[in-house]
Design a protein around this motif. Structure first.
Motif, mmCIF file in Angstrom:
data_model
loop_
_atom_site.group_PDB
_atom_site.id
_atom_site.type_symbol
_atom_site.label_atom_id
_atom_site.label_comp_id
_atom_site.label_asym_id
_atom_site.label_seq_id
_atom_site.Cartn_x
_atom_site.Cartn_y
_atom_site.Cartn_z
ATOM 1 N N CYS A 42 43.464 35.163 37.359
ATOM 2 C CA CYS A 42 43.298 36.661 37.805
ATOM 3 C C CYS A 42 45.196 36.928 37.729
ATOM 4 O O CYS A 42 45.582 36.606 38.441
ATOM 5 C CB CYS A 42 42.852 37.120 39.099
ATOM 6 S SG CYS A 42 42.828 38.233 39.654
ATOM 7 N N HIS B 278 40.725 37.198 34.657
ATOM 8 C CA HIS B 278 40.611 38.290 35.022
ATOM 9 C C HIS B 278 41.699 39.393 35.472
ATOM 10 O O HIS B 278 42.387 38.844 35.742
ATOM 11 C CB HIS B 278 39.560 38.351 36.615
ATOM 12 C CG HIS B 278 38.110 37.531 36.823
ATOM 13 N ND1 HIS B 278 37.285 38.332 36.596
ATOM 14 C CD2 HIS B 278 38.390 36.206 36.552
ATOM 15 C CE1 HIS B 278 36.242 37.444 37.021
ATOM 16 N NE2 HIS B 278 36.966 36.187 36.583
ATOM 17 N N THR C 3 46.550 33.442 41.371
ATOM 18 C CA THR C 3 46.452 35.313 41.486
ATOM 19 C C THR C 3 47.611 35.224 41.203
ATOM 20 O O THR C 3 49.368 34.570 42.501
ATOM 21 C CB THR C 3 45.830 35.510 42.462
ATOM 22 O OG1 THR C 3 44.536 35.617 41.921
ATOM 23 C CG2 THR C 3 45.540 37.204 41.805
#
Length: 807
Positions: free
Chosen positions: A7, A199, A31
């Motif tokens: 992400c 994402h 992330t």
């Protein structure tokens, strides 16, 4: 440099960092947060840092709770203080309407365990002695666990917490471009290289519209200039041996809090608010402020001086002026971007220091698990339609109006007048001439009722009588309603039935012309959406759902189409008008206008036919949301005026009435019909909602396994939905009121209610402890400061045998 990550979050303010923190705690440590400058260098750093419990929305109140839980304790985890000041807060009430609003919010906060008190004006002054003039104050709303925090401190503490768990933060790294690859992953082009991720999250604050434009998104965010002043030290403040509560004053439209020995005063001017950067903001700006304009807030400051005269003795030490983001309804954007896969919004907050942790927590749940533990429909970015782009009249005028109304009471049913008539159908002027009082829903104008303008109130208003006439006219004769503002989809192709069968908990119609009410579930069994499915042919279906869910439902349908299948989903919402003709004389009204056989034998309940009425071809659905004999007539919107005129002319012979959404809601509650968004949300499964009759357990559908587990679990359910009569006085359940057992303990929550004009009863849906599910069980609901008895009913208050529908 090319990196890969699960992400990427773009934006290092309280919203983006809050998400990073909670994704880390969900285990998504792969992330990366990318920030073009330093953390907090957008609008976070110049915020006043207020953290309120008071808010009129239940789910947003849960979001606020997360900040109040996190900020005082995060130092134990990270070693960095959030700068928490737990001084409490007071909101002043001057009018009866404001006092009722506070009573409503008090009952709502009680339901989720937030301590609050409605206090006298004397107690207001005891808690905040700086308030010398309280002559206009009736009561105060005191939340002792509120406070304020240092915006930079709390953001950096969350950032350290995320880093400790393995997340990465890249500062001084501007995102230059973004695109989705053929395999569905996202490519983020930055000054320092390329990042490929599953994402991507737009948490870019003021820059969110510009970031969204990189992938073709219109992000409905408008920045509005907010100013606050910091005074020189006050003797009255120095003399206090405690920090007074943050105080919010609707008269001056200001908040007041202590700043060292001075006073911080933050006005939300009630006129002439200034927008910022609609045509774009320079990416190079960091830690920037706008030029102060004290003349624009002078009226607010003068009223503040009347409230706190002692600050007139001190000069102004500093004026902080900077933009803050606003959406058309002042709620933030948290959730999927419309039309895209794995592109998420976490932006648009006007009080982001408060909402950053909660928004991060629930968006992290959504991204990781596909579902949240609270109802996020009011936060979903897809609640806005295609008329709400950041440069649109709608977004700009609504954002300004929301800013002006920041501290004013929002009365039930109140519709703000700005940016109206975005979407109207061809009979708008005729309905307006009849006295339609309008509400705006997803841009559409929809009649609430017909009669004199409403004098809005938390209690039964002057609309009550008009609505009663509409209900009685419909129940006794026949009514007509404009239902054009509903979502409409065509799902066609050889594999259309297979798609809908996989998505629907109920069986889909097996015969042409069949109609079924279906619920679509998440993998965890939560109720994601509710639709009426009409089978037009073996390979073509017509779906209807709530208009506020148009984009949401379109995404849900299209995102579940499997590769290689023959299915098309078309949004035809704007193509068709809908007129509902319903009531015991509905057949009498329609027969002179059509050659179709409308008898029970030829046109059964829950079936559809294409027929001609007054020369207009209509898909006629024999359904009625109000529980009467009736048809919904779906026609090309260009021919809607012709159809309406013929129905009105024919309606004179049967004394037809027009009815609006108020009457429709009252009649659906009389009939015991549950509604998506209130009774039916992703928080619960069909089991708690007592929708088992709409679940085909013999079939295979998304969410079945979780629903079966919930149905068969040995432990009692946490709560179940009941339908009840309420011993109300002059106000009815509106939703979010707490339900109490015989020991005075909160054990449930109301979801919706109304006065039943046909049955002369106040009715409500309430989620309760299963011990209170049996018919005849009683409990109490807190309605505007009074405890009122509710009695569980065994069946709908009106026509439980469905004889009217089958007549």
């Amino acid at each position: 440099m090319i990196q890969e990550a699960r992400c990427v979050i773009v934006g290092g303010g309280a919203m983006g960092v809050g998400l990073l923190y909670y994704l880390a705690h969900e285990g998504w440590t792969d992330t990366i947060l990318v920030e073009k400058g330093e953390l907090t260098s957008g609008s976070t750093w110049h915020a006043a840092g207020l953290i309120p419990n008071f808010i009129g929305d239940l789910n947003m109140a849960k979001v606020h709770q997360d900040a109040i839980a996190l900020y005082p304790s995060i130092e134990e985890e990270t070693g960095l203080s959030a700068g928490w000041h737990g001084c409490g807060a007071i909101r002043l009430a001057r009018t009866n309407e404001e006092v009722d609003w506070h009573r409503y919010v008090h009952a709502m906060l009680n339901q989720i365990g937030v301590e609050s008190h409605i206090i006298s004006r004397q107690e207001v002054q005891e808690l905040n002695p700086l308030l010398e003039d309280v002559s206009d104050v009736q009561t105060g709303f005191y939340t002792p666990n509120d406070g304020w925090t240092d915006p930079s401190g709390c953001t950096n503490a969350m950032a350290k917490g995320a880093r400790q768990l393995g997340c990465e933060i890249q500062r001084h790294n501007l995102v230059l471009a973004m695109s989705q690859l053929s395999d569905g992953r996202w490519q983020v082009v930055t000054e320092k290289g390329l990042i490929i991720c599953e994402h991507v999250v737009n948490a870019a604050g003021h820059y969110a519209p510009q970031l969204g434009a990189m992938v073709g998104l219109d992000v409905p965010i408008v920045s509005v200039i907010h100013q606050y002043v910091v005074t020189e030290p006050l003797e009255s403040m120095k003399n206090l041996d405690f920090e007074p509560p943050v105080t919010r004053d609707p008269r001056s439209s200001c908040y007041y809090r202590r700043e060292i020995d001075g006073l911080l005063i933050g006005p939300y001017e009630m006129a002439n608010a200034q927008i910022y950067g609609v045509d774009g903001i320079d990416w190079a700006l960091d830690f920037y402020l706008t030029p102060p304009d004290i003349d624009n807030i002078a009226e607010c400051l003068e009223l503040a001086m009347l409230r706190i005269p002692s600050w007139s003795e001190a000069g102004i030490k500093q004026i902080v002026s900077g933009p803050i983001t606003h959406t058309p309804d002042s709620g933030y954007l948290m959730g999927p971007a419309p039309g895209l896969r794995n592109y998420w919004h976490c932006n648009g907050a006007s009080i982001g220091i408060t909402q950053g942790p909660g928004a991060g927590k629930y968006l992290a749940q959504w991204i990781v698990h596909g579902q949240t533990e609270i109802n996020v429909r009011g936060m979903d970015p897809r609640r806005f339609g295609d008329h709400t782009g950041p440069k649109s009249v709608f977004a700009i005028e609504k954002a300004i109006d929301e800013y002006h109304e920041m501290y004013q009471v929002r009365l039930p049913g109140e519709q703000r007048p700005v940016a109206r008539r975005q979407k109207v159908n061809p009979i708008y002027d005729q309905l307006d001439a009849l006295g339609a009082q309008w509400q705006e829903v997803y841009g559409w104008e929809r009649p609430q009722y017909y009669g004199a303008a409403e004098e809005h109130s938390f209690r039964r208003s002057n609309a009550h009588g008009f609505v009663g006439e509409e209900v009685r006219g419909t129940r006794q004769r026949v009514g007509i309603a404009d239902l054009t503002a509903f979502a409409k989809f065509e799902v066609c192709g050889a594999d259309a039935a297979a798609l809908l069968d996989r998505l629907s908990a109920n069986k889909i119609p097996q015969r042409d012309g069949g109609i079924r009410l279906v619920h679509m579930l998440t993998e965890h069994g939560g109720i994601e959406s509710e639709m009426t499915v009409t089978r037009l042919a073996s390979d073509c279906f017509y779906l209807n759902s709530a208009v506020i869910g148009t984009t949401h439902d379109l995404d849900w349908l299209t995102h579940h189409i499997e590769l290689g299948t023959d299915v098309s989903v078309t949004d035809v919402t704007d193509d068709y008008g809908i007129l509902a003709v319903t009531g015991p004389r509905a057949r009498d009204l329609l027969l002179p206008l059509t050659d179709a056989d409308l008898s029970n034998e030829a046109f059964r309940w829950l079936t559809a036919q294409t027929i001609e009425i007054a020369g207009v071809s209509c898909v006629a659905l024999r359904v009625s949301y109000v529980g009467e004999l009736g048809w919904e007539l779906h026609c090309p919107i260009a021919e809607m005026a012709q159809l309406y005129g013929s129905l009105v002319d024919a309606g004179a012979a049967v004394d037809m009435v027009h009815f609006g959404s108020y009457a429709m809601n009252a009649m659906r509650i009389e009939k015991g019909y549950k509604a998506w968004g209130s009774e039916l949300t992703t928080e619960i499964t069909p089991i708690e909602a007592r929708l088992e009759r709409f679940v085909d357990f013999s079939g295979d559908f998304i969410g079945k396994d979780a629903t079966v587990v919930r149905r068969d679990q040995a432990d009692p359910l946490a709560m179940v939905l009941v339908y009840c009569e309420v011993d109300a006085t002059d106000n009815d359940v509106r939703g979010n009121e707490g339900a109490y057992d015989q020991d005075g303990k909160v054990m449930g929550i109301a979801t919706s209610g109304a006065w039943g004009h046909t049955v002369d009863k106040s009715l409500a849906f309430v989620y309760v402890d299963p011990a209170f599910e049996a018919p005849g069980s009683t409990f109490e609901l807190e309605l505007l400061g009074e405890m009122r008895r509710a009695t569980v009913l065994a069946e709908p208050a009106y026509d439980p045998a469905n004889s009217a529908l089958r007549s």
